[in-house]
Every structure is written in structure tokens, then in C-alpha cells.
Design a protein around this motif. Structure first.
Motif, short mmCIF file in Angstrom:
data_model
loop_
_atom_site.label_atom_id
_atom_site.label_comp_id
_atom_site.label_asym_id
_atom_site.label_seq_id
_atom_site.Cartn_x
_atom_site.Cartn_y
_atom_site.Cartn_z
N TYR A 88 0.83 -1.26 0.09
CA TYR A 88 -0.01 -0.10 0.06
C TYR A 88 0.84 1.08 -0.16
CZ TYR A 88 -4.24 -2.40 0.65
OH TYR A 88 -5.42 -3.28 0.53
N TYR A 91 2.11 2.02 -3.57
CA TYR A 91 1.04 2.34 -4.44
C TYR A 91 0.97 4.08 -3.92
CZ TYR A 91 -3.20 2.94 -6.54
OH TYR A 91 -4.29 3.62 -7.24
N LYS A 92 0.61 4.57 -2.87
CA LYS A 92 0.40 5.60 -2.33
C LYS A 92 1.44 6.57 -2.75
CE LYS A 92 -1.01 6.11 1.56
NZ LYS A 92 -1.29 6.37 3.27
N THR A 94 3.91 6.14 -5.30
CA THR A 94 3.97 6.04 -6.84
C THR A 94 2.71 6.79 -7.38
OG1 THR A 94 4.88 3.85 -6.77
CG2 THR A 94 3.94 4.52 -8.68
N SER A 95 1.59 6.69 -6.79
CA SER A 95 0.67 7.67 -7.14
C SER A 95 0.67 9.02 -7.13
CB SER A 95 -0.89 7.10 -6.52
OG SER A 95 -1.32 5.82 -6.71
N ALA A 96 1.42 9.37 -6.09
CA ALA A 96 1.80 10.88 -5.81
C ALA A 96 2.95 11.25 -6.69
CB ALA A 96 1.84 11.20 -4.27
N GLY A 97 3.50 10.47 -7.58
CA GLY A 97 4.61 10.70 -8.13
C GLY A 97 6.02 10.81 -7.65
N SER A 99 9.20 8.14 -6.28
CA SER A 99 9.80 6.74 -6.37
C SER A 99 10.72 6.56 -5.06
CB SER A 99 10.62 6.48 -7.54
OG SER A 99 10.99 5.04 -7.63
#
Length: 203
Positions: A88, A91-92, A94-97, A99
Motif C-alpha cells: 500500500y 502504491y500511495k 507512486t500515485s503521488a509521483g 519513487s
């Protein structure tokens, strides 16, 4: 067999894996409300050095604090015992840009080299670890000269946790500390609380 350490660790990991899907439903876990997120942002600004700092977020859960710190310009590594929590968290972020590097490891025995980090951050994990005074010594060894531990803990109405005075007594010799009491900051918890909640910065 029930007392076998490997079996106990497996049970703990399974417990947190099962909790991961609903972990962010707690306001101070998911930081999904803007005012709660802003309150944690302001607190971290007070507790952390100026960016960019190299930060190890031990017991990072779903990565909410790691995301805030990354947005502030810090270099963050997140670690957790639970693979699902890390899933999780990835994903959180990565979704915000963002790495970031993530490590699945036991917080009590971090498998890392010494003197790597400017900050070791831990929120609501130390109280649950065996022999926390020795854990703190291991965490201190991860710090670069002048680095700090940021320990966000509490002693809750359930009678679980650590009193601030007890945690202060466990700090490694020679560390200077500042305590910030957080119980009266309702925005952090999205609710009024009466139990003991605090942050300790130890340098």
C-alpha cells in the motif's frame, strides 16, 4: 511450538498484513482529511531538520508520513515488517509521483549498516517492541554524527503504550532530548483525546 520466535514473528506479520487494507481508515493513519494532513505536516516541520535529510521511517505502515516528508524535499527510506503495508505504501507514493526505496524488515533488529541516516523516525511502533531500550541503541547506531531519533509515541486509554517519562529514561546515554506533548492538538487525531500522546526528538 507457540513460544517459538519464528512462529511468533509469522503471527505478528500476518496480523499487520490483515490490517493493511483498513489501516488508512484511522484519521491519523491515512491523513485523508486536509486539516489532519496539515497538522501532521506542521508537526513534522517542527521535528525534522531542514531538507534534504536522509530519513529512515521505521514501521512506516502505508507510507503517509513518508509521503509528507518526500513532499517536503527529504530523502526517505520506508521500512515495515508487513509486506502488505509496504504494498500500500508503494502504491500511495507512486500515485503521488514519488519513487522511494522500501525495506521489509524487523524494526527491533534493522538489517542496515551503521551511520547512514540523518533521522530515524518511528511512530507508534517502539512501545510494541521487546526490550525497547536496546532497540533504541540499535537505532542510534544508524545515525550519522549529529543525527536524531524522532519518536512519536503515547500511552493510551487501553493501558497500552509508553509513558514519555519511561521512554526518556530508555534513551541511550549522551543523547539530549526535547519532548513535545501532542494530546491537546486535536487536529492530529481528528478528535479530542485525553490520553498521553507526545513526540520526543533525541540528538
Amino acid at each position: 511450538m507457540n513460544n517459538d520466535p519464528a512462529n511468533q514473528q509469522k503471527k505478528v506479520r500476518q496480523q499487520w498484513d490483515e490490517a493493511a487494507a483498513n489501516f488508512d481508515n484511522e484519521p491519523d493513519h491515512g491523513l485523508q482529511d486536509a486539516h489532519v494532513q496539515a497538522a501532521w505536516h506542521d508537526l513534522l516541520m517542527r521535528l525534522m531538520p531542514m531538507p534534504p535529510a536522509h530519513i529512515l521511517d521505521i514501521g512506516c505502515g502505508t507510507g503517509s508520513l513518508a509521503l509528507l516528508l518526500s513532499q517536503m524535499g527529504h530523502d526517505v527510506i520506508g521500512s515495515d515488517f508487513s509486506v502488505q503495508m509496504l504494498t500500500y505504501a508503494r502504491y500511495k507514493l507512486t500515485s503521488a509521483g514519488y519513487s522511494l526505496n522500501w525495506l521489509q524488515m524487523d524494526a527491533a533488529h534493522p538489517a542496515l549498516g551503521k551511520t547512514q541516516f540523518d533521522v530515524v523516525l518511528c511512530r507508534h511502533v517502539l512501545w510494541a517492541l521487546p526490550q525497547p531500550q536496546y532497540v533504541l541503541q540499535r537505532w542510534q547506531s544508524l545515525l550519522r554524527p549529529g543525527g536524531r531519533m524522532v519518536l512519536i509515541e503515547g500511552y493510551w486509554h487501553t493501558k497500552a503504550g509508553l509513558h514519555a517519562s519511561d521512554l526518556l529514561a530508555m534513551l541511550p546515554d549522551g543523547m539530549e532530548s526535547t519532548t513535545y506533548f501532542l494530546s491537546d492538538n486535536a487536529a492530529l487525531w481528528d478528535n479530542t483525546v485525553s490520553d498521553e500522546r507526545y513526540a520526543i526528538v533525541a540528538i
